[in-house]
Write a protein that holds these residues in place. Structure first.
Motif, PDB file in Angstrom:
ATOM      1  N   GLN A  60       0.809  -1.402   0.231  1.00 14.83           N
ATOM      2  CA  GLN A  60       0.013  -0.276  -0.086  1.00 14.83           C
ATOM      3  C   GLN A  60       1.035   0.901  -0.349  1.00 14.83           C
ATOM      4  O   GLN A  60       0.322   2.185  -0.219  1.00 14.83           O
ATOM      5  CB  GLN A  60      -0.748  -0.103   1.442  1.00 14.83           C
ATOM      6  CG  GLN A  60      -1.970  -1.082   0.942  1.00 14.83           C
ATOM      7  CD  GLN A  60      -2.938  -0.991  -0.059  1.00 14.83           C
ATOM      8  OE1 GLN A  60      -3.565   0.134  -0.107  1.00 14.83           O
ATOM      9  NE2 GLN A  60      -3.400  -1.570  -0.531  1.00 14.83           N
ATOM     10  N   THR A  61       1.949   1.315   0.672  1.00 15.26           N
ATOM     11  CA  THR A  61       2.877   2.540   0.247  1.00 15.26           C
ATOM     12  C   THR A  61       3.264   2.608  -0.647  1.00 15.26           C
ATOM     13  O   THR A  61       3.374   1.519  -1.666  1.00 15.26           O
ATOM     14  CB  THR A  61       4.124   2.317   0.828  1.00 15.26           C
ATOM     15  OG1 THR A  61       5.030   0.957   0.767  1.00 15.26           O
ATOM     16  CG2 THR A  61       3.480   2.227   2.590  1.00 15.26           C
ATOM     17  N   GLU A  62       4.113   4.301  -1.400  1.00 16.93           N
ATOM     18  CA  GLU A  62       4.107   4.496  -2.324  1.00 16.93           C
ATOM     19  C   GLU A  62       5.221   5.089  -2.714  1.00 16.93           C
ATOM     20  O   GLU A  62       5.801   6.084  -3.137  1.00 16.93           O
ATOM     21  CB  GLU A  62       3.407   6.098  -2.904  1.00 16.93           C
ATOM     22  CG  GLU A  62       1.522   5.812  -2.793  1.00 16.93           C
ATOM     23  CD  GLU A  62       1.291   7.646  -3.044  1.00 16.93           C
ATOM     24  OE1 GLU A  62       1.831   8.638  -3.022  1.00 16.93           O
ATOM     25  OE2 GLU A  62      -0.009   7.262  -2.685  1.00 16.93           O
ATOM     26  N   GLY A  63       6.042   4.234  -1.423  1.00 18.81           N
ATOM     27  CA  GLY A  63       7.586   4.560  -1.301  1.00 18.81           C
ATOM     28  C   GLY A  63       9.060   3.803  -2.302  1.00 18.81           C
ATOM     29  O   GLY A  63       7.677   2.761  -2.598  1.00 18.81           O
ATOM     30  N   TYR A  64      10.232   3.721  -2.032  1.00 20.74           N
ATOM     31  CA  TYR A  64      10.774   2.715  -2.491  1.00 20.74           C
ATOM     32  C   TYR A  64      11.622   1.982  -1.889  1.00 20.74           C
ATOM     33  O   TYR A  64      12.123   2.760  -0.323  1.00 20.74           O
ATOM     34  CB  TYR A  64      10.881   2.806  -3.932  1.00 20.74           C
ATOM     35  CG  TYR A  64      11.741   4.665  -3.954  1.00 20.74           C
ATOM     36  CD1 TYR A  64      11.120   5.445  -4.222  1.00 20.74           C
ATOM     37  CD2 TYR A  64      13.282   4.320  -3.724  1.00 20.74           C
ATOM     38  CE1 TYR A  64      11.841   6.614  -3.927  1.00 20.74           C
ATOM     39  CE2 TYR A  64      13.775   5.123  -4.368  1.00 20.74           C
ATOM     40  CZ  TYR A  64      13.926   6.438  -3.833  1.00 20.74           C
ATOM     41  OH  TYR A  64      13.847   7.397  -3.722  1.00 20.74           O
TER      42      TYR A  64
END
Length: 115
Positions: free
Chosen positions: A22-26
């Motif tokens: 669900q996170t938009e990070g990397y």
């Protein structure tokens, strides 16, 4: 029967995987210094290319251009129109909808003022 510890650990792994999805990070595969070096190389390439285009538009000889001719901190102006693009998922579009609208209206107003 399966022990409670195994079930609890599998549940924790499952929750962590769902949150990661669900996170938009990397995750960064490069160190900070690697990223800075890559950005510096990209800036140098862009400056060289811009200078080559400028020389070409002035009718000068492009072969005269060398790495020493690009000064550090020199401001480069583009002679050709530039293009930018962004890719967003539907969730990101919904989340940043208002900001994107403001940016687009600002860009359109700037374009109209130039013309």
């Amino acid at each position: 029967m399966v022990s409670r510890k195994v079930v609890a650990s599998l549940l924790v792994v499952y929750v962590a995987a769902m949150l990661a999805g669900q996170t938009e990070g990397y995750l960064a595969f490069f160190t900070r210094s690697d990223i800075e070096r890559m950005q510096e190389r990209e800036r140098n390439k862009a400056q060289k290319k811009s200078l080559m285009l400028q020389k070409r538009s002035e009718g000068g000889d492009v072969t005269e251009l060398s790495a020493e001719s690009v000064a550090e901190g020199e401001i480069v102006t583009l002679t050709a129109p530039g293009e930018t693009s962004m890719r967003h998922s539907s969730g990101q579009l919904e989340k940043y909808q208002h900001v994107l609208k403001e940016l687009l209206t600002e860009m359109l107003l700037d374009a109209q003022n130039v013309n």
